[in-house]
Write a protein that holds these residues in place. Structure first.
Motif, PDB file in Angstrom:
ATOM      1  N   SER A 127      -4.407  -3.014  10.882  1.00 14.33           N
ATOM      2  CA  SER A 127      -5.224  -2.993  12.097  1.00 14.33           C
ATOM      3  C   SER A 127      -5.586  -1.577  12.522  1.00 14.33           C
ATOM      4  CB  SER A 127      -4.491  -3.696  13.245  1.00 14.33           C
ATOM      5  OG  SER A 127      -3.402  -2.925  13.714  1.00 14.33           O
ATOM      6  N   THR A 128      -4.882  -0.573  11.972  1.00  8.95           N
ATOM      7  CA  THR A 128      -5.149   0.820  12.345  1.00  8.95           C
ATOM      8  C   THR A 128      -6.101   1.519  11.386  1.00  8.95           C
ATOM      9  OG1 THR A 128      -3.214   1.651  11.131  1.00  8.95           O
ATOM     10  CG2 THR A 128      -2.874   0.970  13.419  1.00  8.95           C
ATOM     11  N   SER A 210       3.050  -6.012  20.256  1.00  8.15           N
ATOM     12  CA  SER A 210       1.626  -6.144  20.567  1.00  8.15           C
ATOM     13  C   SER A 210       1.446  -6.754  21.944  1.00  8.15           C
ATOM     14  CB  SER A 210       0.919  -7.001  19.515  1.00  8.15           C
ATOM     15  OG  SER A 210       1.442  -8.316  19.489  1.00  8.15           O
ATOM     16  N   GLY A 214      -3.042  -3.636  22.872  1.00  2.97           N
ATOM     17  CA  GLY A 214      -3.185  -3.323  21.454  1.00  2.97           C
ATOM     18  C   GLY A 214      -1.921  -3.655  20.691  1.00  2.97           C
ATOM     19  N   LYS A 242      -2.853   0.768  17.323  1.00  6.96           N
ATOM     20  CA  LYS A 242      -4.234   0.535  17.730  1.00  6.96           C
ATOM     21  C   LYS A 242      -4.220   0.259  19.228  1.00  6.96           C
ATOM     22  CE  LYS A 242      -8.220  -2.542  17.116  1.00  6.96           C
ATOM     23  NZ  LYS A 242      -8.756  -3.745  16.415  1.00  6.96           N
ATOM     24  N   HIS A 244      -6.355  -0.287  22.772  1.00  7.80           N
ATOM     25  CA  HIS A 244      -7.637  -0.621  23.380  1.00  7.80           C
ATOM     26  C   HIS A 244      -7.976   0.385  24.471  1.00  7.80           C
ATOM     27  CE1 HIS A 244      -7.635  -4.195  21.054  1.00  7.80           C
ATOM     28  NE2 HIS A 244      -6.668  -4.797  21.733  1.00  7.80           N
ATOM     29  N   ASP A 250     -11.687   1.466  20.984  1.00  6.37           N
ATOM     30  CA  ASP A 250     -10.275   1.507  20.609  1.00  6.37           C
ATOM     31  C   ASP A 250      -9.947   2.817  19.908  1.00  6.37           C
ATOM     32  OD1 ASP A 250     -10.420   1.133  17.554  1.00  6.37           O
ATOM     33  OD2 ASP A 250     -11.524  -0.622  18.255  1.00  6.37           O
ATOM     34  N   ARG A 252      -7.242   4.444  17.074  1.00  2.59           N
ATOM     35  CA  ARG A 252      -6.334   4.060  15.989  1.00  2.59           C
ATOM     36  C   ARG A 252      -5.616   5.312  15.485  1.00  2.59           C
ATOM     37  NH1 ARG A 252     -10.053  -0.604  13.047  1.00  2.59           N
ATOM     38  NH2 ARG A 252     -11.166  -1.165  14.959  1.00  2.59           N
ATOM     39  N   GLN A 254      -2.189   6.951  13.076  1.00  2.62           N
ATOM     40  CA  GLN A 254      -1.073   6.844  12.150  1.00  2.62           C
ATOM     41  C   GLN A 254      -0.384   8.207  12.056  1.00  2.62           C
ATOM     42  OE1 GLN A 254      -1.685   5.069   8.295  1.00  2.62           O
ATOM     43  NE2 GLN A 254      -3.292   3.694   9.055  1.00  2.62           N
ATOM     44  N   TYR A 287     -11.460   7.068  16.518  1.00  4.16           N
ATOM     45  CA  TYR A 287     -11.891   6.496  17.788  1.00  4.16           C
ATOM     46  C   TYR A 287     -13.204   5.763  17.565  1.00  4.16           C
ATOM     47  CZ  TYR A 287     -12.771   5.777  22.737  1.00  4.16           C
ATOM     48  OH  TYR A 287     -12.984   5.193  23.959  1.00  4.16           O
ATOM     49  N   ARG A 288     -13.245   4.476  17.948  1.00  2.55           N
ATOM     50  CA  ARG A 288     -14.446   3.663  17.779  1.00  2.55           C
ATOM     51  C   ARG A 288     -15.060   3.377  19.144  1.00  2.55           C
ATOM     52  NH1 ARG A 288     -14.646  -2.279  14.953  1.00  2.55           N
ATOM     53  NH2 ARG A 288     -13.218  -2.716  16.697  1.00  2.55           N
ATOM     54  N   SER A 298     -17.669   5.320  14.778  1.00  5.91           N
ATOM     55  CA  SER A 298     -16.288   5.799  14.676  1.00  5.91           C
ATOM     56  C   SER A 298     -16.302   7.259  14.264  1.00  5.91           C
ATOM     57  CB  SER A 298     -15.497   4.988  13.645  1.00  5.91           C
ATOM     58  OG  SER A 298     -15.230   3.687  14.093  1.00  5.91           O
TER      59      SER A 298
END
Length: 371
Positions: A127-128, A210, A214, A242, A244, A250, A252, A254, A287-288, A298
């Protein structure tokens, strides 16, 4: 004719479905790419975290290799999933027909919380992943590895034994006489580790949380590496999230640190370098932002640095995607991939480190149809 064919197929499958209680779902996408790369790093279909240098690269390539097909089979409590694509095939060439052989991405069985087969490593939080035109996006800074494993899942916890494999080089003094003769230590070729000593599975524990905000995952990896009969325990940690943001936006993230080697960065870090456990630090963020309900962008960045081999690699990009229809997406992306390594171990005959630097800019357009 088409109606007759559909009728025949339906008559064939209907009697068997109730008998066996099995459901079959097909999915995947067709993806057409146009990619241009310019710089002093050689062209890659996607930036994998590795690379080699060239005096001057200017190359355009059209491709549909990233297209993939999958199927999900469900029977009572048992579910199986298999997926193939055509990336990295050595079969095709642009001279004749550009034919490419399929490769296995996933093939696993799930039953009562147990997963067995090949799929994403437990260290990977899919999801990230950033939404990108370049396959996988900033691979250089993120965990993206599929392999065979056995995993048990609870609501928040995952426990896994995964396929052991040591990727790296051994110190010249550790090499056997046969290996020294075969590679000739006066050459510039590294002495790759003999994987015959990979006999204990890699162990991963992961915690997931979760909510409406997110999700976040925290993972720990423990590995036993026994190259050249030199037993070494290695470990690392990974955090992925991730979050919101405003509206549909959102963030993301890592972050990875430790003896993670091949688990992070794809080809940016080794497990062992010259007989020493490699230590790596990797980061990825994206970042989206949604401009409209169907159009978004993104901006993303990935980076990995290693302690022993002293590699330093990064990938930056920005893109724009829009949904032409519910299943058809058009995307455009520009970015830059860079290597700034302080090479010491790759060339045994060189006593003094030499810095190797290179970068290539790229532009890519993709058209993707989901089904």
């Amino acid at each position: 004719m088409k109606q007759h064919t559909l009728l025949a197929l339906s008559l064939f499958f209907i009697p068997f479905s109730p008998l066996y209680g099995t459901e079959l779902q097909m999915g995947g996408f067709i993806k057409a790419n146009a990619r241009y790369v310019e710089g002093n790093l050689k062209f890659q279909d996607s930036w994998t975290g590795g690379g080699s240098f060239a005096d001057n690269t200017k190359r355009t390539q059209f491709s549909a290799q990233e297209s993939r097909v999958n199927m999900t089979i469900t029977s009572n409590e048992v579910q199986a999933f298999a997926e193939i694509d055509f990336v990295g095939s050595a079969q095709g060439n642009p001279i004749i027909s550009n034919s490419y052989s399929p490769r296995l991405r996933h093939a696993f069985i799930s039953y009562q919380g147990v997963t067995a087969g090949q799929t994403w490593s437990t260290l990977v939080n899919t999801s990230t992943f950033a939404e990108t035109a370049d396959l996988g996006g900033p691979l250089v800074g993120q965990a993206m590895i599929r392999q065979a494993l056995v995993r048990y899942d609870t609501t928040h916890w995952q426990f896994a034994l995964e396929n052991p494999y040591t990727y790296g080089t051994q110190a010249p003094e550790q090499a056997s006489a046969q290996t020294k003769f075969a590679t000739a230590l006066t050459s510039t070729e590294p002495l790759w580790i003999d994987t015959n000593h990979d006999y204990l599975p890699d162990m991963i524990v992961r915690y997931n949380q979760s909510g409406d905000w997110g999700n976040v995952s925290i993972s720990g990896l423990l590995r036993y590496l026994d190259s050249a009969d030199t037993a070494q325990w290695g470990g690392g940690t990974s955090i992925a999230a991730k979050i919101h943001s405003i509206g549909k936006d959102d963030l993301r993230i890592q972050l990875h640190y430790g003896h993670l080697g091949r688990y992070v960065g794809t080809d940016a870090a080794r497990d062992i370098t010259d007989g020493q456990l490699e230590n790596s630090l990797s980061v990825m963020f994206a970042y989206r932002h949604f401009w409209t309900q169907h159009t978004r962008s993104s901006i993303f960045y990935g980076h990995t640095s290693t302690k022993v081999e002293q590699t330093d690699r990064s990938h930056f990009g920005v893109n724009l995607f829009t949904n032409l229809t519910q299943s058809l997406t058009l995307g455009a992306e520009i970015g830059r991939y860079q290597m700034q390594d302080n090479i010491t171990s790759l060339v045994p005959t060189v006593s003094q480190p030499r810095t190797t630097q290179g970068a290539s800019n790229y532009a890519q357009v993709s058209l993707q149809f989901h089904f």
